[in-house]
Design a protein around this motif. Structure first.
Motif, short mmCIF file in Angstrom:
data_model
loop_
_atom_site.label_atom_id
_atom_site.label_comp_id
_atom_site.label_asym_id
_atom_site.label_seq_id
_atom_site.Cartn_x
_atom_site.Cartn_y
_atom_site.Cartn_z
N LYS A 84 0.82 -1.22 0.00
CA LYS A 84 0.00 0.00 0.00
C LYS A 84 0.84 1.26 0.00
CE LYS A 84 -4.18 -1.64 2.05
NZ LYS A 84 -4.74 -2.27 3.18
N GLU A 125 -0.33 4.77 -0.88
CA GLU A 125 0.16 5.96 -0.18
C GLU A 125 1.53 6.30 -0.79
OE1 GLU A 125 2.34 7.24 3.83
OE2 GLU A 125 1.07 5.45 4.01
N ASP A 150 -1.64 7.43 -6.36
CA ASP A 150 -2.71 7.80 -5.44
C ASP A 150 -4.05 7.20 -5.94
OD1 ASP A 150 -3.62 9.43 -3.20
OD2 ASP A 150 -4.68 10.57 -4.77
N LYS A 151 -4.28 7.36 -7.24
CA LYS A 151 -5.54 6.81 -7.80
C LYS A 151 -5.58 5.29 -7.71
CE LYS A 151 -6.82 10.46 -11.00
NZ LYS A 151 -6.13 11.07 -12.13
N LEU A 152 -4.41 4.66 -7.73
CA LEU A 152 -4.37 3.20 -7.63
C LEU A 152 -4.43 2.73 -6.17
CD1 LEU A 152 -1.62 2.51 -10.33
CD2 LEU A 152 -4.03 1.85 -10.49
N GLY A 153 -4.61 3.69 -5.26
CA GLY A 153 -4.82 3.33 -3.85
C GLY A 153 -3.54 3.18 -3.06
#
Ligand code: NVA
Length: 367
Positions: A312, A333, A328-331
């Motif tokens: 993540k 951090e 960020d769009k792919l989740g």
């Protein structure tokens, strides 16, 4: 002592221990076959060699030190290599070259597979002795960890028979280079096994290896025989006129998700194992820069040369705003790391590190 120091099976499990390179005394090596084939024809590096300007070395070291401190602040153990004198020539019974390269980037030299760290053959003459920068660390791991396997692939002879002479002409042109890449005609021949560690990506039981300038088919076969419990897959990225090192081309982020350079897409006939197992291969965001920094071997696609800290969390170079936005769009951090002024020393955030320990074991992601 009975502790496990070395363990890393893939590119994304939680990172606990890593090597970060150093820029000390780095050199631009003299001309030699495989290196010349990689220097873009319009590059400011053509015809230059010698020690890199001291102010660029100091700046790169400042950035590498800061990156190391950022990782340490997250609880990751960071080790640094011990630079040898890179101004020394390399002479063997088979060749001579006037200087070495540096102890950047470690990812090119060291391949960690589970409890093993394997020193790659390397394919440039100026990098023949580069493993010596890492020997003090590897010796220490050997003392600390009774299960650590320190391995070295057979040193290659690197005579002229290792290189195709048609790659040595001054002007080849990108069109012809792309045609040759499509035909899998690369600068290295099949004289003997050759591979750089940065052509290999680790996916648990599967190793994905780029066949290109720095790794030949015999090198891939050598890896197959050396890791008999793994499946070893050769891949090509025909859109790349200078195919070395896979980590600005194909970047796994977590199980099921890979970024692919949109100018160097994995051909359809090589996607089977990913598609059958539901893995998504998405185009990486555009780089934020139109050109690499001065005296840099690499392309602008170091934007996607990220270091995954866990499934993540990912380190992205600070100026690479489009890549950060995509993460960020792919989740994921995003941890911003400033490194662009160190790119010239051999690459980005993935290149300038080598895994020692990630949590987790050897999974089969492609059953
Ligand atoms: N093939 C690479 C090297 C990346 C580390 C490039 O794009 O320059």
């Amino acid at each position: 002592m009975n502790k496990t120091v070395v363990n890393s099976w893939n590119e994304w499990d939680p990172l606990r221990h890593v090597i970060v390179g150093r820029a000390d005394n780095c050199h631009i090596p003299p001309e030699e076959p495989a290196l010349d084939a990689k220097v873009p024809e319009d590059s400011d590096m053509r015809g230059q060699w010698g020690k890199r300007p001291q102010e660029t070395i100091d700046r790169a070291n400042e950035l590498l030190d800061t990156f190391a401190a950022q990782l340490q602040a997250r609880g990751i153990r960071v080790d640094r290599p011990v630079p040898i004198d890179h101004s020394q020539p390399v002479t063997t019974p088979d060749f001579h070259t006037g200087s070495q390269f540096g102890c950047m980037p470690p990812r090119d030299v060291l391949l960690t597979v589970g409890p093993e760290i394997l020193e790659a053959t390397m394919s440039y003459r100026c990098r023949w002795f580069e493993y010596l920068n890492y020997r003090p660390l590897l010796q220490r791991y050997w003392e600390e960890d009774p299960n650590f396997r320190h391995e070295a692939a057979p040193k290659p002879r690197l005579t002229d028979a290792d290189y195709h002479p048609d790659y040595l002409s001054e002007k080849i042109g990108v069109e012809k280079r792309l045609k040759w890449a499509e035909e899998k005609h690369f600068v290295t021949t099949e004289e003997e096994p050759l591979f750089d560690a940065a052509d290999v990506l680790r996916f648990g039981r599967d190793l994905v290896v780029q066949h290109g300038f720095t790794t030949n088919l015999k090198g891939i076969e050598w890896l197959r025989r050396h890791f008999p419990d793994h499946r070893v897959h050769a891949v090509n990225f025909p859109g790349d006129p200078y195919p070395i090192h896979i980590d600005a081309t194909f970047t796994p982020l977590r199980p099921g998700l890979i970024l692919n350079n949109p100018q160097r897409r994995l051909p359809k006939d090589q996607r089977g194992m990913f598609e059958k197992n539901g893995w998504e291969i998405v185009d990486a965001a555009q780089p934020a820069h139109n050109a690499p920094p001065p005296l840099c071997y690499s392309s602008v696609w170091l934007s996607m040369n990220v270091l995954v800290l866990d499934p993540k969390t990912v380190c992205v170079e600070k100026s690479e705003v489009y890549q950060a936005e995509q993460m960020d769009k792919l989740g994921m951090e995003v941890v911003e790391v400033e490194l662009r002024d160190a790119y010239a020393f051999g690459g980005g955030l993935h290149c300038c590190t080598a895994d020692v320990y990630r949590e987790g074991g050897c999974e089969d992601y492609f059953p």
